[in-house]
Design a protein around this motif. Structure first.
Motif, PDB file in Angstrom:
ATOM      1  N   PRO A 194       0.801  -1.237   0.000  1.00  0.00           N
ATOM      2  CA  PRO A 194       0.000   0.000   0.000  1.00  0.00           C
ATOM      3  C   PRO A 194       0.832   1.285   0.000  1.00  0.00           C
ATOM      4  N   ALA A 195       1.962   1.306   0.694  1.00  0.00           N
ATOM      5  CA  ALA A 195       2.771   2.534   0.740  1.00  0.00           C
ATOM      6  C   ALA A 195       3.351   2.861  -0.630  1.00  0.00           C
ATOM      7  N   LEU A 196       3.921   1.850  -1.297  1.00  0.00           N
ATOM      8  CA  LEU A 196       4.450   2.071  -2.644  1.00  0.00           C
ATOM      9  C   LEU A 196       3.337   2.434  -3.613  1.00  0.00           C
ATOM     10  N   THR A 197       2.205   1.767  -3.476  1.00  0.00           N
ATOM     11  CA  THR A 197       1.079   2.037  -4.361  1.00  0.00           C
ATOM     12  C   THR A 197       0.604   3.479  -4.212  1.00  0.00           C
ATOM     13  N   ARG A 198       0.505   3.969  -2.981  1.00  0.00           N
ATOM     14  CA  ARG A 198       0.079   5.365  -2.764  1.00  0.00           C
ATOM     15  C   ARG A 198       1.055   6.340  -3.413  1.00  0.00           C
ATOM     16  N   LYS A 199       2.332   6.036  -3.342  1.00  0.00           N
ATOM     17  CA  LYS A 199       3.332   6.928  -3.921  1.00  0.00           C
ATOM     18  C   LYS A 199       3.191   7.003  -5.434  1.00  0.00           C
ATOM     19  N   ILE A 200       2.972   5.851  -6.058  1.00  0.00           N
ATOM     20  CA  ILE A 200       2.816   5.823  -7.513  1.00  0.00           C
ATOM     21  C   ILE A 200       1.474   6.412  -7.927  1.00  0.00           C
ATOM     22  N   ALA A 201       0.412   5.976  -7.257  1.00  0.00           N
ATOM     23  CA  ALA A 201      -0.929   6.459  -7.612  1.00  0.00           C
ATOM     24  C   ALA A 201      -1.056   7.962  -7.418  1.00  0.00           C
ATOM     25  N   GLY A 202      -0.357   8.499  -6.419  1.00  0.00           N
ATOM     26  CA  GLY A 202      -0.428   9.931  -6.169  1.00  0.00           C
ATOM     27  C   GLY A 202       0.147  10.771  -7.285  1.00  0.00           C
TER      28      GLY A 202
END
Length: 349
Positions: A194-202
């Protein structure tokens, strides 16, 4: 699916697509993944671009030949790209331990692995990919590009998406466009914690998916049975196509778990000329791999097609052989070796 799209085209195009969260929820439900681990994009190339900008700071290791954006994108932004050459004499197989040793020796901070690889279709078993991720747990990032993973038949559930979602530094890339042969919808997604995903999705644009892509996502669950059946048919067609091409005595046909086959022509045969001949005389388009790092125009990539189209390809190869055998400056040996006589007893059953 095409019929449903056509019947609803007016409403699909007239209204805005849903927000990314809604589409992500639907995709996650279909894939049985946590929506917090998924970020969607306008094709996997958009994800490669943002991963490079956000997560690749200095250096990246990439086996070559492979999908060109994994080398081109970081080079364009001034990163060091450590290229690990896959050897033709070893069928372009990736030796995992040797690749890991290469990464350590170069001091690469990011590592890429395409599985199956493009353009050869080489495949690493799931257990080996998991070992690769765990061996490199100290890197900034490990990227597993699974754009063609659905075509694998050697083992069930070959994807490492679930395993990636619980690791701190792994991103898995997927491509629905490639899987479904719907390249025009430009739809890819990534799976990570989730942390990596939030960084990319953001970093992704808020409206990066169009309404046709959304409609396809919402249709997936209803057509899962047909899709799985199509994958079985493709595996059959891949086997038949490889067998037919292997009858050309000096064509090298590499084993593949993707929806394409890599073929090497014998010496003295120009792949560009063959490509142009097949397009102009037989309306068949093949991929010349001369612009891929680690390859020449002697290498061609053929998309796996049904038997009737393979018959057209075989006829085209024979026609090309006849055409260049008529040239006085062409040695007859090369084309005699790739021109078998038709076998009337063979069938595609």
């Amino acid at each position: 699916m095409f019929t449903l799209l056509a019947d609803n085209l007016r409403s699909i195009l007239k209204f805005y697509p849903s927000d990314a969260a809604t589409i992500t929820e639907k995709l996650a439900s279909t894939l049985r993944l946590n929506p917090a681990t998924i970020a969607m994009s306008n094709g996997s190339t958009e994800l490669i671009t943002w991963i490079d900008h956000l997560l690749i700071k200095s250096s990246v290791a990439v086996p070559v030949p492979t999908f060109g954006r994994w080398t081109d994108q970081p080079l364009e932004t001034g990163k060091r790209v450590d290229m690990y050459l896959l050897r033709e004499g070893n069928n372009f197989d990736l030796g995992l331990d040797e690749y890991i040793a290469f990464i350590r020796a170069k001091g690469s901070r990011v590592a890429v692995l395409c599985n199956p690889n493009n353009p050869d279709g080489g495949y690493l078993p799931k257990r080996e990919v998991i070992r690769f991720m765990d061996e490199l747990a100290d890197l900034d990032l490990v990227i597993i590009d699974e754009s063609f993973i659905d075509f694998v038949e050697l083992e069930r559930n070959p994807s490492v998406s679930l395993e990636a979602s619980i690791r701190p530094n792994v991103v898995v890339l997927k491509s629905l466009g490639k899987n479904f042969g719907l390249h025009g919808i430009r739809f890819g997604y990534q799976v990570a914690n989730p942390a990596l995903t939030r960084k990319i999705a953001g970093a992704l644009p808020k409206w990066n998916l169009n309404s046709i892509a959304e409609t396809i996502v919402f249709m997936l669950a209803d057509h899962r049975t047909e899709y799985e059946e199509s994958l079985k048919l493709l595996a059959r067609d891949r086997f038949v196509m490889a067998a037919e091409l292997s009858r050309f005595h000096e064509l090298t046909v590499y084993p593949s778990q993707a929806n394409f086959l890599l073929v090497k022509l014998p010496g003295g045969v120009d792949g560009v000329e063959l490509r142009d001949y097949l397009l102009s005389e037989h309306h068949l388009l093949i991929r010349d791999c001369g612009n891929k790092i680690g390859m020449t125009s002697q290498f061609l990539r053929f998309g796996v097609r049904p038997a009737e189209e393979v018959t057209r390809l075989v006829e085209g190869l024979r026609g090309f052989a006849r055409s260049i055998n008529d040239e006085p400056d062409m040695t007859t040996r090369a084309m005699e070796l790739i021109m078998p006589e038709p076998d009337p007893a063979r069938t595609y059953a």
